[in-house]
Design an enzyme around this catalytic site. Sequence first.
Site, PDB file in Angstrom:
ATOM      1  NE  ARG A   1       4.173  -8.197  -0.100  1.00  0.00           N
ATOM      2  CZ  ARG A   1       2.808  -7.778  -0.246  1.00  0.00           C
ATOM      3  NH1 ARG A   1       2.129  -9.200  -0.150  1.00  0.00           N
ATOM      4  NH2 ARG A   1       1.994  -6.974  -0.170  1.00  0.00           N
TER       5      ARG A   1
ATOM      6  CG  ASP B   1      -0.202  -4.002   9.886  1.00  0.00           C
ATOM      7  OD1 ASP B   1      -1.311  -4.904   9.525  1.00  0.00           O
ATOM      8  OD2 ASP B   1       0.009  -3.038   9.215  1.00  0.00           O
TER       9      ASP B   1
ATOM     10  NE  ARG C   1      -6.224  -5.856   2.898  1.00  0.00           N
ATOM     11  CZ  ARG C   1      -5.045  -5.647   2.904  1.00  0.00           C
ATOM     12  NH1 ARG C   1      -4.134  -6.720   2.801  1.00  0.00           N
ATOM     13  NH2 ARG C   1      -4.302  -4.458   3.073  1.00  0.00           N
TER      14      ARG C   1
ATOM     15  CB  CYS D   1      -5.514 -10.655   0.096  1.00  0.00           C
ATOM     16  SG  CYS D   1      -4.918  -9.752   1.868  1.00  0.00           S
TER      17      CYS D   1
HETATM   18  C1  EPZ Z   1      -3.454  -0.560   5.528  1.00  0.00           C
HETATM   19  O1  EPZ Z   1      -4.149  -1.401   4.546  1.00  0.00           O
HETATM   20  C2  EPZ Z   1      -2.036  -1.361   5.709  1.00  0.00           C
HETATM   21  N1  EPZ Z   1      -1.566  -1.387   4.308  1.00  0.00           N
HETATM   22  C3  EPZ Z   1      -2.145  -2.635   6.017  1.00  0.00           C
HETATM   23  O2  EPZ Z   1      -0.714  -3.259   6.433  1.00  0.00           O
HETATM   24  C4  EPZ Z   1      -2.907  -2.516   7.563  1.00  0.00           C
HETATM   25  O3  EPZ Z   1      -3.005  -3.989   8.215  1.00  0.00           O
HETATM   26  C5  EPZ Z   1      -4.077  -1.788   7.335  1.00  0.00           C
HETATM   27  O4  EPZ Z   1      -3.972  -0.754   6.668  1.00  0.00           O
HETATM   28  C6  EPZ Z   1      -5.070  -1.665   8.570  1.00  0.00           C
HETATM   29  O5  EPZ Z   1      -4.086  -0.788   9.563  1.00  0.00           O
HETATM   30  C7  EPZ Z   1      -0.868  -0.383   3.725  1.00  0.00           C
HETATM   31  O6  EPZ Z   1      -0.731   0.812   4.481  1.00  0.00           O
HETATM   32  C8  EPZ Z   1       0.038  -0.485   2.489  1.00  0.00           C
HETATM   33  P1  EPZ Z   1      -7.569  -0.300   5.503  1.00  0.00           P
HETATM   34  P2  EPZ Z   1      -5.516  -1.115   3.985  1.00  0.00           P
HETATM   35  O7  EPZ Z   1      -8.441   0.335   4.127  1.00  0.00           O
HETATM   36  O8  EPZ Z   1      -5.374   0.426   3.513  1.00  0.00           O
HETATM   37  C9  EPZ Z   1     -12.184  -2.518   5.202  1.00  0.00           C
HETATM   38  C10 EPZ Z   1       0.805  -4.846   6.495  1.00  0.00           C
HETATM   39  O9  EPZ Z   1       0.960  -6.104   6.918  1.00  0.00           O
HETATM   40  N2  EPZ Z   1     -12.281  -1.595   4.018  1.00  0.00           N
HETATM   41  O10 EPZ Z   1      -7.627   0.708   6.476  1.00  0.00           O
HETATM   42  O11 EPZ Z   1      -5.936  -1.963   2.926  1.00  0.00           O
HETATM   43  C11 EPZ Z   1     -11.234  -3.509   4.852  1.00  0.00           C
HETATM   44  O12 EPZ Z   1     -11.612  -4.671   4.514  1.00  0.00           O
HETATM   45  C12 EPZ Z   1      -0.569  -4.447   5.850  1.00  0.00           C
HETATM   46  O13 EPZ Z   1       1.681  -3.920   6.372  1.00  0.00           O
HETATM   47  C13 EPZ Z   1     -13.526  -1.599   3.404  1.00  0.00           C
HETATM   48  O14 EPZ Z   1     -14.601  -2.431   3.808  1.00  0.00           O
HETATM   49  O15 EPZ Z   1      -6.561  -1.132   5.188  1.00  0.00           O
HETATM   50  C14 EPZ Z   1     -10.515  -3.652   6.511  1.00  0.00           C
HETATM   51  O16 EPZ Z   1     -11.499  -4.514   7.147  1.00  0.00           O
HETATM   52  C15 EPZ Z   1      -1.598  -5.707   5.511  1.00  0.00           C
HETATM   53  N3  EPZ Z   1     -13.703  -0.923   2.147  1.00  0.00           N
HETATM   54  C16 EPZ Z   1     -10.814  -2.311   7.167  1.00  0.00           C
HETATM   55  O17 EPZ Z   1     -11.524  -1.463   6.163  1.00  0.00           O
HETATM   56  C17 EPZ Z   1     -12.604  -0.141   1.554  1.00  0.00           C
HETATM   57  O18 EPZ Z   1     -12.846   0.363   0.414  1.00  0.00           O
HETATM   58  C18 EPZ Z   1      -9.452  -1.380   7.063  1.00  0.00           C
HETATM   59  O19 EPZ Z   1      -8.714  -1.425   6.088  1.00  0.00           O
HETATM   60  C19 EPZ Z   1     -11.263  -0.305   2.237  1.00  0.00           C
HETATM   61  C20 EPZ Z   1     -11.064  -0.755   3.400  1.00  0.00           C
END
Ligand code: EPZ
Length: 421
Positions: free
Chosen positions: A400, A308, A124, A119
Amino acid sequence: MMARIKIIGNPELRLQGKVRISGAKNAVLPAIAAALLTKDKIKLKNVPLVKDVFTILTLMKEMGAEYSIRKNSLSLQIKNILFEEASYELVRAMRASILVLGPLLARRGKAIVALPGGCAIGSRPIDLHIHGLEKMGAKISLEHGYIQAEAGRLVGAEIEFEKKTVGGTENLLMAASLAKGESILKNCSLEPEVINLCELLVKMGAKIDGIGEELIRVKGVNELGGAIHEIIPDRIEAGTYLVASALTQGQITLTRTQPFHLTAIIEKLRFSGAEIEQVNSHTLRVTGSRKIKPQDITTSPYPGFPTDMQAQFTVLMSQAEGTSIITETIFDRRFSHINELLRLGANIDVSGDKAVVKGKTPLSGAQILATDLRASASLILAGLIARGETIINESQHLERGYEGIEMKLRSLGAYIEVLKD
Ligand code: EPZ
């Protein structure tokens, strides 16, 4: 659909007035997915009417949901799950569609969800969601780009997240609520959105201990029921308006906000020179100062400084008197706004996970390109103080997650217009 926003900016702009903060996009999406866990009605209040909400509702409808919206209240009921698939189109439009995986498996024992690809903000992966569900007994494979998951009744398990994941914590909390026996989730995310989801699950009948802590115990129940639940205010929307005021030496009053969730953001803004006053438990007044102090920022999971808000702060630091170093630790490609800020005249060097922002640089309006939601918000902020006309192309990302942003900014004195082609 492509959209464009036109802003007539002005370094002398002083945003002033009141803005009412909407419900949190990132809290309402898991709350909607949680409706899959019961045949009863879920009523959500303070729902922001943003594009992502309609995207997940489209998905719910395909799965058999009936819903109605009145003002900012949503009634949602899924008596029977008719279809357990989240298509590539929907997952591509919104990665948070992955939040249906846990609830579908828990209630139906089956889920087919497109694997989200890369993305705009980074790679992600969702491996942590999958490993957790496998530990609860699900059989998961990948076929033709789709995660195929099956389980009898899920069984409680001990799961330690290797790193903090908001969506992973939410998915597994929902799955564990209907699993057989106890789950122990370790290294859970502490974000207010996760807590808001736990509170909904508890109202639905889930047995959760340790809400708001890193170790959460969930005793699975056989059935969950309906609930009425209020979505927390959007802390990132609030943070964006706080920065808008700091950036324009403005004075903005935020109503219907939750100051407690904004601690890290407020601390940084105060350090940069803005005055922030808590008028009452849900109202904040921020007054920008003429001189903005540079400072270093490192994004981290809650209660740290949110990724964010990184793009919006980068714009603020471009107007600070000196050099700031911004370090992005959560996502690996979340600097796409910077090339666009350069087009407006900012002086920023990116190297790896760091952006070195040299202020203060006057900005001048230009054509720029929005790449994701928060990048778009930062470009709007920059456009407001850039001299002359800025056109933000592909600004549809904004819809969004920011309810009524043009209207809200106009009411504060900005010139901003959505161009209809
Ligand atoms: C949530 O995304 C938010 N989205 C994001 O908001 C926000 O940036 C992010 O949390 C971090 O705060 C929603 O709540 C819908 P993560 P999420 O799983 O849950 C890695 C916005 O602009 N990871 O906490 O997808 C990942 O790659 C957005 O509103 C793994 O490696 O984020 C990242 O580096 C965009 N494996 C870190 O963890 C996994 O299985 C945190 O991601 C899952 C995540």
